[in-house]
Write a protein that holds these residues in place. Structure first.
Motif, short mmCIF file in Angstrom:
data_model
loop_
_atom_site.label_atom_id
_atom_site.label_comp_id
_atom_site.label_asym_id
_atom_site.label_seq_id
_atom_site.Cartn_x
_atom_site.Cartn_y
_atom_site.Cartn_z
N PRO A 36 0.60 -1.20 0.00
CA PRO A 36 -0.44 0.19 -0.25
C PRO A 36 0.69 1.27 0.02
O PRO A 36 0.67 2.25 -0.37
N ASP A 37 1.89 1.00 0.48
CA ASP A 37 2.66 2.78 0.78
C ASP A 37 4.36 2.50 -0.39
O ASP A 37 5.02 3.32 -0.27
N ASP A 38 4.07 1.47 -1.95
CA ASP A 38 4.66 1.52 -2.47
C ASP A 38 4.86 3.04 -3.42
O ASP A 38 6.00 2.71 -3.97
N LEU A 39 3.87 2.88 -3.63
CA LEU A 39 4.29 4.86 -4.97
C LEU A 39 4.82 4.91 -4.37
O LEU A 39 5.38 6.10 -5.78
N ARG A 40 5.54 5.62 -3.75
CA ARG A 40 6.51 6.47 -3.51
C ARG A 40 7.64 5.45 -4.37
O ARG A 40 8.71 6.58 -4.38
N LEU A 41 8.03 4.33 -3.94
CA LEU A 41 9.04 3.86 -4.30
C LEU A 41 9.25 4.01 -5.94
O LEU A 41 10.58 4.23 -6.50
N PHE A 42 7.56 3.99 -6.80
CA PHE A 42 7.76 3.18 -8.03
C PHE A 42 7.94 5.07 -8.67
O PHE A 42 8.80 4.93 -9.86
N VAL A 43 7.47 6.28 -8.48
CA VAL A 43 7.96 7.06 -8.38
C VAL A 43 9.58 7.18 -8.61
O VAL A 43 9.69 8.70 -9.34
N ALA A 44 10.04 7.44 -7.33
CA ALA A 44 11.42 7.58 -7.29
C ALA A 44 11.54 7.21 -8.55
O ALA A 44 13.63 7.87 -9.09
N ASP A 45 11.81 5.43 -8.63
CA ASP A 45 12.18 4.50 -9.32
C ASP A 45 12.04 6.02 -11.12
O ASP A 45 13.07 5.57 -12.14
N VAL A 46 11.12 6.25 -11.66
CA VAL A 46 10.66 6.80 -12.66
C VAL A 46 11.32 7.32 -12.75
O VAL A 46 11.84 8.05 -13.86
N THR A 47 11.21 9.02 -11.93
CA THR A 47 11.77 9.85 -12.31
C THR A 47 13.33 9.83 -12.10
O THR A 47 14.16 10.56 -12.62
N GLY A 48 14.18 9.06 -11.30
CA GLY A 48 15.11 9.02 -11.23
C GLY A 48 16.42 7.69 -12.66
O GLY A 48 17.30 7.73 -12.17
N THR A 49 15.43 7.32 -13.50
CA THR A 49 16.20 7.05 -14.62
C THR A 49 16.16 7.91 -15.55
O THR A 49 15.50 8.58 -16.55
N ASN A 50 17.80 8.08 -15.62
CA ASN A 50 18.25 8.95 -16.88
C ASN A 50 18.32 8.34 -18.27
O ASN A 50 18.21 9.76 -19.14
#
Length: 200
Positions: A36-50
């Motif tokens: 339930p709290d993993d959206l923040r991980l997904f967002v960090a992964d998407v935005t951090g992709t070069n």
């Protein structure tokens, strides 16, 4: 996996409040099982992709490269066609609670700008010569404490040229680019979720 647009429109996402004049182009269920709290991980992964195309198969990667080369050649992505120049940012439309809340991390390698971030919802925008677009990610419950990401793409084309461009690239998006993106995302999310926040 592409899913019916009603999977997005039927949910009470806050994005509906600020994009009434945008067209819902696509809705995809993403291969990102989590808690339930993993959206923040997904967002960090998407935005951090070069470079999101780095692990794609060659046809999708070639299309991605061609698009950015054409943009460079014809000036589609020049600053005068972007946010706050050609079109105002959607941040100007945000209600007070979203404007005053977190917007999410800045992108490393893409020209999107974050709009807002909630526990179950995140949105970012971009604009160029062809369109003003929004990427919306919702964190959707599957039951038993499990969730997955659902991506919606909302677009306001820039005149006749923008509508023509969106129609022309649709087959390439559906059959080459998005499937490559899904496969890469599944691999990447498996390593992120497994290492940081095991799927529950």
């Amino acid at each position: 996996m592409r899913i019916p647009k009603s999977e997005h429109t039927a949910r009470p996402w806050r994005i509906h409040e600020i994009t009434p004049d945008f067209t819902l182009e696509d809705v995809w269920r993403l291969p990102t099982p989590g808690g339930p709290d993993d959206l923040r991980l997904f967002v960090a992964d998407v935005t951090g992709t070069n470079d999101p195309s780095a692990n794609w198969a060659w046809p999708a990667r070639a299309l991605w490269t061609i698009r950015w080369k054409l943009g460079e050649l014809f000036g589609w992505d020049d600053p005068e066609h972007g946010l706050t120049t050609r079109v105002p940012s959607l941040r100007d439309r945000l209600p007070d609670d979203l404007r005053d809340g977190p917007s999410g991390p800045e992108f490393t390698g893409l020209s999107f700008s974050p709009l807002y971030q909630l526990q179950d919802e995140w949105a970012a925008e971009m604009a160029n010569r062809t369109m003003h677009g929004v990427m919306h990610i919702g964190w959707v419950p599957d039951g038993d404490g499990r969730y997955h990401a659902q991506m919606a793409v909302l677009v306001r084309p820039n005149g006749f040229f923008g509508r023509l461009y969106m129609s022309a690239i649709a087959p390439f998006r559906y059959w080459i680019v998005y499937p490559a993106l899904m496969r890469a995302m599944e691999r990447e999310w498996g390593s992120v979720a497994g290492a940081v926040s095991p799927v529950r």
